[in-house]
Design a protein around this motif. Sequence first.
Motif, PDB file in Angstrom:
ATOM      1  N   SER A   9       0.818  -1.211   0.000  1.00  0.00           N
ATOM      2  CA  SER A   9       0.000   0.000   0.000  1.00  0.00           C
ATOM      3  C   SER A   9       0.856   1.267   0.000  1.00  0.00           C
ATOM      4  O   SER A   9       1.798   1.377   0.784  1.00  0.00           O
ATOM      5  CB  SER A   9      -0.901   0.012   1.227  1.00  0.00           C
ATOM      6  OG  SER A   9      -1.491   1.279   1.386  1.00  0.00           O
ATOM      7  N   PHE A  11       0.012   3.975   1.105  1.00  0.00           N
ATOM      8  CA  PHE A  11      -0.319   4.797   2.272  1.00  0.00           C
ATOM      9  C   PHE A  11       0.565   4.473   3.476  1.00  0.00           C
ATOM     10  O   PHE A  11       0.595   5.219   4.438  1.00  0.00           O
ATOM     11  CB  PHE A  11      -1.793   4.631   2.643  1.00  0.00           C
ATOM     12  CG  PHE A  11      -2.718   5.140   1.577  1.00  0.00           C
ATOM     13  CD1 PHE A  11      -2.977   6.500   1.452  1.00  0.00           C
ATOM     14  CD2 PHE A  11      -3.302   4.276   0.676  1.00  0.00           C
ATOM     15  CE1 PHE A  11      -3.816   6.977   0.467  1.00  0.00           C
ATOM     16  CE2 PHE A  11      -4.146   4.741  -0.322  1.00  0.00           C
ATOM     17  CZ  PHE A  11      -4.396   6.103  -0.430  1.00  0.00           C
ATOM     18  N   THR A  12       1.265   3.334   3.433  1.00  0.00           N
ATOM     19  CA  THR A  12       2.152   3.018   4.560  1.00  0.00           C
ATOM     20  C   THR A  12       3.599   2.813   4.148  1.00  0.00           C
ATOM     21  O   THR A  12       4.460   2.698   5.004  1.00  0.00           O
ATOM     22  CB  THR A  12       1.744   1.720   5.290  1.00  0.00           C
ATOM     23  OG1 THR A  12       1.548   0.728   4.298  1.00  0.00           O
ATOM     24  CG2 THR A  12       0.519   1.916   6.121  1.00  0.00           C
ATOM     25  N   ASP A  34      -1.780  -5.552  -2.003  1.00  0.00           N
ATOM     26  CA  ASP A  34      -2.162  -4.296  -1.340  1.00  0.00           C
ATOM     27  C   ASP A  34      -1.721  -3.060  -2.128  1.00  0.00           C
ATOM     28  O   ASP A  34      -2.142  -1.941  -1.812  1.00  0.00           O
ATOM     29  CB  ASP A  34      -1.576  -4.245   0.082  1.00  0.00           C
ATOM     30  CG  ASP A  34      -2.537  -4.827   1.126  1.00  0.00           C
ATOM     31  OD1 ASP A  34      -3.583  -5.376   0.730  1.00  0.00           O
ATOM     32  OD2 ASP A  34      -2.232  -4.729   2.327  1.00  0.00           O
ATOM     33  N   TYR A  37      -4.356  -0.443  -3.520  1.00  0.00           N
ATOM     34  CA  TYR A  37      -4.932   0.685  -2.763  1.00  0.00           C
ATOM     35  C   TYR A  37      -4.501   2.024  -3.354  1.00  0.00           C
ATOM     36  O   TYR A  37      -5.117   3.055  -3.091  1.00  0.00           O
ATOM     37  CB  TYR A  37      -4.544   0.586  -1.285  1.00  0.00           C
ATOM     38  CG  TYR A  37      -5.290  -0.490  -0.526  1.00  0.00           C
ATOM     39  CD1 TYR A  37      -6.682  -0.536  -0.545  1.00  0.00           C
ATOM     40  CD2 TYR A  37      -4.613  -1.446   0.225  1.00  0.00           C
ATOM     41  CE1 TYR A  37      -7.375  -1.519   0.152  1.00  0.00           C
ATOM     42  CE2 TYR A  37      -5.294  -2.433   0.932  1.00  0.00           C
ATOM     43  CZ  TYR A  37      -6.681  -2.460   0.888  1.00  0.00           C
ATOM     44  OH  TYR A  37      -7.365  -3.422   1.580  1.00  0.00           O
ATOM     45  N   GLN A  40      -7.227   3.991  -5.192  1.00  0.00           N
ATOM     46  CA  GLN A  40      -8.252   4.711  -4.443  1.00  0.00           C
ATOM     47  C   GLN A  40      -7.825   6.180  -4.359  1.00  0.00           C
ATOM     48  O   GLN A  40      -6.694   6.471  -3.989  1.00  0.00           O
ATOM     49  CB  GLN A  40      -8.374   4.103  -3.045  1.00  0.00           C
ATOM     50  CG  GLN A  40      -9.306   4.818  -2.120  1.00  0.00           C
ATOM     51  CD  GLN A  40     -10.762   4.433  -2.345  1.00  0.00           C
ATOM     52  OE1 GLN A  40     -11.056   3.472  -3.041  1.00  0.00           O
ATOM     53  NE2 GLN A  40     -11.666   5.184  -1.766  1.00  0.00           N
ATOM     54  N   ASP A  57      -7.634  -8.289  -7.397  1.00  0.00           N
ATOM     55  CA  ASP A  57      -7.100  -7.716  -6.157  1.00  0.00           C
ATOM     56  C   ASP A  57      -7.895  -6.469  -5.753  1.00  0.00           C
ATOM     57  O   ASP A  57      -8.073  -6.201  -4.560  1.00  0.00           O
ATOM     58  CB  ASP A  57      -5.611  -7.376  -6.327  1.00  0.00           C
ATOM     59  CG  ASP A  57      -4.729  -8.620  -6.267  1.00  0.00           C
ATOM     60  OD1 ASP A  57      -5.132  -9.597  -5.611  1.00  0.00           O
ATOM     61  OD2 ASP A  57      -3.651  -8.619  -6.872  1.00  0.00           O
ATOM     62  N   GLN A  59     -11.201  -5.978  -6.583  1.00  0.00           N
ATOM     63  CA  GLN A  59     -12.543  -6.421  -6.176  1.00  0.00           C
ATOM     64  C   GLN A  59     -12.507  -7.064  -4.785  1.00  0.00           C
ATOM     65  O   GLN A  59     -13.426  -6.870  -3.987  1.00  0.00           O
ATOM     66  CB  GLN A  59     -13.092  -7.414  -7.201  1.00  0.00           C
ATOM     67  CG  GLN A  59     -13.398  -6.754  -8.538  1.00  0.00           C
ATOM     68  CD  GLN A  59     -13.693  -7.764  -9.636  1.00  0.00           C
ATOM     69  OE1 GLN A  59     -13.281  -8.914  -9.560  1.00  0.00           O
ATOM     70  NE2 GLN A  59     -14.414  -7.325 -10.651  1.00  0.00           N
ATOM     71  N   ALA A  60     -11.447  -7.814  -4.512  1.00  0.00           N
ATOM     72  CA  ALA A  60     -11.325  -8.475  -3.210  1.00  0.00           C
ATOM     73  C   ALA A  60     -11.339  -7.453  -2.086  1.00  0.00           C
ATOM     74  O   ALA A  60     -11.838  -7.720  -0.996  1.00  0.00           O
ATOM     75  CB  ALA A  60     -10.045  -9.292  -3.157  1.00  0.00           C
ATOM     76  N   ARG A  61     -10.794  -6.266  -2.370  1.00  0.00           N
ATOM     77  CA  ARG A  61     -10.682  -5.235  -1.333  1.00  0.00           C
ATOM     78  C   ARG A  61     -11.830  -4.223  -1.371  1.00  0.00           C
ATOM     79  O   ARG A  61     -11.784  -3.192  -0.698  1.00  0.00           O
ATOM     80  CB  ARG A  61      -9.331  -4.519  -1.490  1.00  0.00           C
ATOM     81  CG  ARG A  61      -8.162  -5.408  -1.089  1.00  0.00           C
ATOM     82  CD  ARG A  61      -6.816  -4.901  -1.557  1.00  0.00           C
ATOM     83  NE  ARG A  61      -5.745  -5.781  -1.108  1.00  0.00           N
ATOM     84  CZ  ARG A  61      -5.451  -6.967  -1.658  1.00  0.00           C
ATOM     85  NH1 ARG A  61      -6.125  -7.391  -2.698  1.00  0.00           N
ATOM     86  NH2 ARG A  61      -4.476  -7.709  -1.172  1.00  0.00           N
ATOM     87  N   GLY A  62     -12.836  -4.520  -2.172  1.00  0.00           N
ATOM     88  CA  GLY A  62     -13.997  -3.631  -2.246  1.00  0.00           C
ATOM     89  C   GLY A  62     -13.734  -2.346  -2.999  1.00  0.00           C
ATOM     90  O   GLY A  62     -14.428  -1.353  -2.805  1.00  0.00           O
ATOM     91  N   LEU A  63     -12.717  -2.358  -3.852  1.00  0.00           N
ATOM     92  CA  LEU A  63     -12.366  -1.142  -4.595  1.00  0.00           C
ATOM     93  C   LEU A  63     -12.795  -1.256  -6.049  1.00  0.00           C
ATOM     94  O   LEU A  63     -12.989  -2.340  -6.574  1.00  0.00           O
ATOM     95  CB  LEU A  63     -10.849  -0.920  -4.572  1.00  0.00           C
ATOM     96  CG  LEU A  63     -10.124  -0.870  -3.233  1.00  0.00           C
ATOM     97  CD1 LEU A  63      -8.644  -0.636  -3.454  1.00  0.00           C
ATOM     98  CD2 LEU A  63     -10.692   0.237  -2.361  1.00  0.00           C
TER      99      LEU A  63
END
Lengths: 92, 120
Positions: A9, A11-12, A34, A37, A40, A57, A59-63
């Motif tokens: 990600s 973000f981290t 990840d 992300y 997004q 990947d 869709q699995a994360r709801g994105l």
Amino acid sequence: MILHIINRSPFTTNHLKNCLEVISPEDALLFMDDGVYALQGDLLKTLPFKIHAIEMDLQARGLNDSNSSATLINYAQMVELVAKYPLSKTWF
Amino acid sequence: MQPKNLLFVIRHSSYGLFPGREILDAILAASAYGQNIQVLFMDEGIWQIKSDQQANLIAQKSVEKNLAAFEIYEIEELFVCERSALERGISADDISVDAQWLNTASIQALLSKQDQILSF
């Protein structure tokens, strides 16, 4: 021509940022695990590179790719993509 | 024994290197011991409560079922770090649980009133 692969990600980790410092205009980015992300929000909106992401990947994360910043691909297409680029570099 | 105020702080995503789901199992286990449980989702932990996860596509189990069990276990005090959500472009419509949004000052207050803070 390098395929830069981001699987953590943004973000981290600084992997995406570090990658963008050295990427060339003819290179491409692939986001998976990840790394997706990054799609997004507006992070990738203004990037001039070819951008790919593994659709499952996301869709699995709801994105979803609401900014349509990336070409969404499956695993078979990922293999083709990796084969197409003479070099690939995974940032981790 | 007096029940303790336990705050679980979740700062990792669901399907990355860190086993995000196990955190949710730990919370359910703790609740069985009659503790006062509160849960704060912050930083990458925000992704755990993103709606519409289809984890079966990557051969994983969805965390949404574990989250749904919270209500049965009467774990109802869920909090979202507002800053973390905004950074990630996540709004109240994007999350799958009924949670209270907290600013930094409220998070400071939440942290300081606990008996124990469990970080994951």
